[in-house]
Write a protein that holds these residues in place. Structure first.
Motif, PDB file in Angstrom:
ATOM      1  N   ALA A 156       0.837  -1.197   0.000  1.00  0.00           N
ATOM      2  CA  ALA A 156       0.000   0.000   0.000  1.00  0.00           C
ATOM      3  C   ALA A 156       0.870   1.244   0.000  1.00  0.00           C
ATOM      4  O   ALA A 156       0.586   2.218  -0.710  1.00  0.00           O
ATOM      5  CB  ALA A 156      -0.923  -0.011   1.215  1.00  0.00           C
ATOM      6  N   GLY A 157       1.935   1.196   0.806  1.00  0.00           N
ATOM      7  CA  GLY A 157       2.847   2.337   0.833  1.00  0.00           C
ATOM      8  C   GLY A 157       3.483   2.575  -0.511  1.00  0.00           C
ATOM      9  O   GLY A 157       3.587   3.720  -0.976  1.00  0.00           O
ATOM     10  N   TRP A 158       3.877   1.474  -1.175  1.00  0.00           N
ATOM     11  CA  TRP A 158       4.474   1.594  -2.510  1.00  0.00           C
ATOM     12  C   TRP A 158       3.461   2.158  -3.483  1.00  0.00           C
ATOM     13  O   TRP A 158       3.783   3.011  -4.320  1.00  0.00           O
ATOM     14  CB  TRP A 158       4.944   0.221  -2.970  1.00  0.00           C
ATOM     15  N   LEU A 159       2.179   1.694  -3.351  1.00  0.00           N
ATOM     16  CA  LEU A 159       1.146   2.171  -4.259  1.00  0.00           C
ATOM     17  C   LEU A 159       0.868   3.649  -4.028  1.00  0.00           C
ATOM     18  O   LEU A 159       0.680   4.415  -4.982  1.00  0.00           O
ATOM     19  CB  LEU A 159      -0.138   1.355  -4.067  1.00  0.00           C
ATOM     20  N   TYR A 160       0.871   4.064  -2.754  1.00  0.00           N
ATOM     21  CA  TYR A 160       0.682   5.489  -2.451  1.00  0.00           C
ATOM     22  C   TYR A 160       1.775   6.316  -3.116  1.00  0.00           C
ATOM     23  O   TYR A 160       1.516   7.358  -3.706  1.00  0.00           O
ATOM     24  CB  TYR A 160       0.716   5.729  -0.937  1.00  0.00           C
ATOM     25  N   LEU A 169     -16.481   2.602   0.447  1.00  0.00           N
ATOM     26  CA  LEU A 169     -15.542   3.721   0.440  1.00  0.00           C
ATOM     27  C   LEU A 169     -14.563   3.558   1.599  1.00  0.00           C
ATOM     28  O   LEU A 169     -14.705   4.144   2.664  1.00  0.00           O
ATOM     29  CB  LEU A 169     -16.297   5.047   0.542  1.00  0.00           C
ATOM     30  N   THR A 170     -13.567   2.698   1.389  1.00  0.00           N
ATOM     31  CA  THR A 170     -12.486   2.500   2.342  1.00  0.00           C
ATOM     32  C   THR A 170     -11.174   2.694   1.590  1.00  0.00           C
ATOM     33  O   THR A 170     -11.130   2.555   0.357  1.00  0.00           O
ATOM     34  CB  THR A 170     -12.525   1.081   2.937  1.00  0.00           C
ATOM     35  N   PRO A 171     -10.089   3.017   2.304  1.00  0.00           N
ATOM     36  CA  PRO A 171      -8.814   3.192   1.600  1.00  0.00           C
ATOM     37  C   PRO A 171      -8.438   1.983   0.758  1.00  0.00           C
ATOM     38  O   PRO A 171      -7.935   2.120  -0.356  1.00  0.00           O
ATOM     39  CB  PRO A 171      -7.822   3.417   2.747  1.00  0.00           C
ATOM     40  N   ASP A 218      -2.752  10.604  -0.505  1.00  0.00           N
ATOM     41  CA  ASP A 218      -3.462  10.620   0.771  1.00  0.00           C
ATOM     42  C   ASP A 218      -4.535  11.714   0.792  1.00  0.00           C
ATOM     43  O   ASP A 218      -5.631  11.513   1.320  1.00  0.00           O
ATOM     44  CB  ASP A 218      -2.499  10.764   1.947  1.00  0.00           C
ATOM     45  N   ARG A 219      -4.247  12.875   0.184  1.00  0.00           N
ATOM     46  CA  ARG A 219      -5.254  13.938   0.139  1.00  0.00           C
ATOM     47  C   ARG A 219      -6.437  13.529  -0.732  1.00  0.00           C
ATOM     48  O   ARG A 219      -7.595  13.781  -0.382  1.00  0.00           O
ATOM     49  CB  ARG A 219      -4.636  15.221  -0.414  1.00  0.00           C
ATOM     50  N   LEU A 220      -6.130  12.908  -1.867  1.00  0.00           N
ATOM     51  CA  LEU A 220      -7.178  12.502  -2.794  1.00  0.00           C
ATOM     52  C   LEU A 220      -8.090  11.462  -2.156  1.00  0.00           C
ATOM     53  O   LEU A 220      -9.319  11.554  -2.220  1.00  0.00           O
ATOM     54  CB  LEU A 220      -6.539  11.956  -4.071  1.00  0.00           C
ATOM     55  N   ILE A 221      -7.497  10.470  -1.508  1.00  0.00           N
ATOM     56  CA  ILE A 221      -8.291   9.402  -0.898  1.00  0.00           C
ATOM     57  C   ILE A 221      -8.997   9.904   0.358  1.00  0.00           C
ATOM     58  O   ILE A 221     -10.150   9.533   0.624  1.00  0.00           O
ATOM     59  CB  ILE A 221      -7.391   8.187  -0.603  1.00  0.00           C
ATOM     60  N   SER A 222      -8.345  10.764   1.122  1.00  0.00           N
ATOM     61  CA  SER A 222      -8.998  11.335   2.309  1.00  0.00           C
ATOM     62  C   SER A 222     -10.223  12.131   1.905  1.00  0.00           C
ATOM     63  O   SER A 222     -11.267  12.072   2.563  1.00  0.00           O
ATOM     64  CB  SER A 222      -8.021  12.235   3.076  1.00  0.00           C
ATOM     65  N   PHE A 223     -10.100  12.875   0.807  1.00  0.00           N
ATOM     66  CA  PHE A 223     -11.260  13.623   0.331  1.00  0.00           C
ATOM     67  C   PHE A 223     -12.382  12.666  -0.069  1.00  0.00           C
ATOM     68  O   PHE A 223     -13.548  12.879   0.265  1.00  0.00           O
ATOM     69  CB  PHE A 223     -10.872  14.504  -0.860  1.00  0.00           C
ATOM     70  N   LYS A 238     -18.390   9.218   2.146  1.00  0.00           N
ATOM     71  CA  LYS A 238     -18.938   7.891   2.412  1.00  0.00           C
ATOM     72  C   LYS A 238     -20.333   7.908   3.024  1.00  0.00           C
ATOM     73  O   LYS A 238     -21.089   6.942   2.888  1.00  0.00           O
ATOM     74  CB  LYS A 238     -17.990   7.090   3.318  1.00  0.00           C
ATOM     75  N   ASP A 239     -20.713   9.000   3.716  1.00  0.00           N
ATOM     76  CA  ASP A 239     -22.018   9.028   4.372  1.00  0.00           C
ATOM     77  C   ASP A 239     -23.109   9.668   3.515  1.00  0.00           C
ATOM     78  O   ASP A 239     -24.246   9.788   3.956  1.00  0.00           O
ATOM     79  CB  ASP A 239     -21.913   9.792   5.705  1.00  0.00           C
TER      80      ASP A 239
END
Length: 506
Positions: A48-52, A280-282, A306-311, A316-317
């Motif tokens: 996951a870190g590599w993918l990020y 909608l999970t990481p 991380d910003r894109l996925i956090s947004f 999700k709700d």
């Protein structure tokens, strides 16, 4: 001879000895299983870190210095506004999917302004027709210079200002902010390749065709129908076929961009269903992000994985039924599209106040007891109700505040006045609001002035009544609208609607 063994006799067997050995074996197996799980977890985390890191390398950002210096105030809207642009550029290999000249930088083929309400349970996507006649404000050129504002210009032309390979997302954002009076918090541009990849990763999107569609429906320059692209009815599409579906214009309904917008809204609605269905999970979002980022261009605020996925996680709700799609109020003007006022201003004022299409408060604040979502009381500084029946008035913005004339026009129209036009005043340094009137028009001017407490009356040599808005009007809180215009609300689509409903115009 008796041989005596030197081995010590085995101790008497304890009744729990077998259980202890079994426990030790289970303990070893548990430790092995735990080690395997930890190893998998470490590998997954490392992956996951590599993918990020890889995603960070794939994301392109546009130059934010191209954004206007006269933007709407950051606090002008309680919710968030995200500009979604679908580019029809053929550069970067997109010609293999869309055809045409591989050097064509393209325009904004599809544009949504997505308003995410402050309660994070509602969302409204506003489609802006590509053929809309708008004012494209001053935009930055590649050499650092700035263009002059262009009036009555097709909306999609803003994206190609400067003729750069990557287009001009900042200019499109400037244009949307000037049109709506809303501050755009984030902008995302996706090209043909990114769109196709995204539909493939979700496993396809359900669409519905009201009739059979052939190649000449996608390319009207063909002299023969060509091969069948889609059969009539519901089906699942991805990749090239998904792209073909959202680009079809001429073979369905009246062949207009308005009809295509309805089908694009239906497509995005079902795409949201597929994405939310995955969760909608990481973990679920990473493959989607990996598919899209190679062809995304975003503002610097979304320029990392991380910003894109956090947004994305903040969405999700939001319930599918509470996710609505509308088109900015419009009418035909020849072969182009005109934005209808004051309906458009009322729509954007409702979004600014976090009002849903039925007028409910979605700002996240309760105003009438448990579970209430009623309209708040208008501010004490708001003008009292005025009857403007039979009074014509022109509105001029005498400030640098974007969208002020449209806001005043919407208020005047709701009070019965006839707004003959809106424009920018000759000077934009007016402190107070003034109402100008010609000979014999003092009575009408006084009626207009009632709608603007504190406005000054000023006699002029010309004819007609006009109001020149000052900074005092810009600083006064606006009354909250109750609901969206009927034309907008009646044409709304929910993300959970049947994919075969309301697909054509004309």
């Amino acid at each position: 001879m008796t041989i005596t063994s030197t081995r010590r006799p085995a101790p008497p067997r304890h009744k729990h000895a077998g259980r202890r050995r079994a426990d030790r074996r289970r303990g070893r197996r548990t430790r092995i299983a735990l080690a395997v799980c930890l190893s998998v977890l470490v590998l997954a985390t490392a992956g996951a870190g590599w993918l990020y890191l890889r995603l960070d390398g794939d994301i392109s950002t546009f130059d934010a210095t191209g954004l206007s210096g006269h933007r709407p105030d950051p606090g002008s809207s309680k919710g968030e506004n995200v500009l979604l642009i679908g580019s029809d550029a053929r550069t970067g290999g997109n010609d293999r999917l869309g055809g045409g000249d591989k050097d064509d930088i393209g325009r904004s083929d599809t544009t949504f302004l997505l308003h995410i309400y402050a309660d994070h349970r509602h969302a409204l996507a506003v489609s802006i027709p590509r053929d809309s006649l708008v004012t494209v404000p001053s935009c930055k050129l590649p050499d650092g210079g700035w263009t002059k504002p262009q009036t009555d210009t097709m909306f999609n032309a803003a994206y190609s200002v400067g003729d750069t390979v990557k287009g001009n997302p900042a200019c499109t954002q400037n244009t949307v902010e000037r049109l709506t009076g809303l501050r755009v918090d984030h902008t995302v541009v996706v090209d043909f390749k990114g769109f196709a990849r995204l539909t493939e990763v979700v496993g396809g999107v359900k669409v519905c065709l009201p009739q059979d569609v052939h190649e000449n429906d996608l390319n009207p320059h063909r002299t023969t129908p060509g091969r069948l692209l889609f059969k009539k009815g519901e089906q699942t599409v991805s990749g090239q076929k998904a792209l073909d579906y959202v680009r079809i214009r001429h073979g369905i309904g009246d062949g207009s961009d308005i009809g295509r917008i309805k089908r694009q809204q239906a497509f995005v609605a079902d795409l949201l269903k597929e994405v939310k269905g995955r969760g909608l999970t990481p973990t679920k979002l990473l493959p989607l992000a990996d598919a899209a980022t190679k062809s995304l261009t975003v503002d610097p605020g979304l320029g990392s994985a991380d910003r894109l996925i956090s947004f994305a996680m903040t969405l999700k709700d939001i319930d599918l039924h509470n996710t609505k799609f509308v088109t900015v109020p419009w009418r035909y003007e020849g072969s182009r599209v005109a934005i209808v006022q004051p309906d458009a201003s009322e729509l954007f004022a409702a979004l600014k106040a976090d009002r849903t299409i039925d007028g409910k408060n979605a700002s996240g604040k309760k105003t009438g007891g448990k579970g209430a979502s009623e309209s708040p009381t208008a501010p004490a500084t708001s003008a009292p109700p005025v009857s403007g029946a039979g009074v014509d008035v022109a509105v001029y913005n005498g400030t640098t505040v974007t969208g002020l004339a449209a806001r005043a026009a919407a208020t005047l129209t709701s009070d019965g006045f006839t707004v003959t036009g809106t424009s920018t005043a000759a000077a934009q340094d007016h402190t107070a609001t003034s109402v100008e009137y010609g000979p014999g028009e003092l009575s009408q001017a006084r009626t207009v002035a009632k709608a603007f407490p504190g406005a000054q009356l000023e006699s002029v040599t010309g004819t007609g009544v006009s109001v020149v808005l000052g900074q005092s009007y810009a600083d006064a809180p606006a009354a909250s609208p109750t609901a969206l215009p009927t034309q907008v609300a009646d044409g709304a689509r929910s993300a959970d609607d049947d994919p075969c409903s309301n697909l054509t115009y004309g």
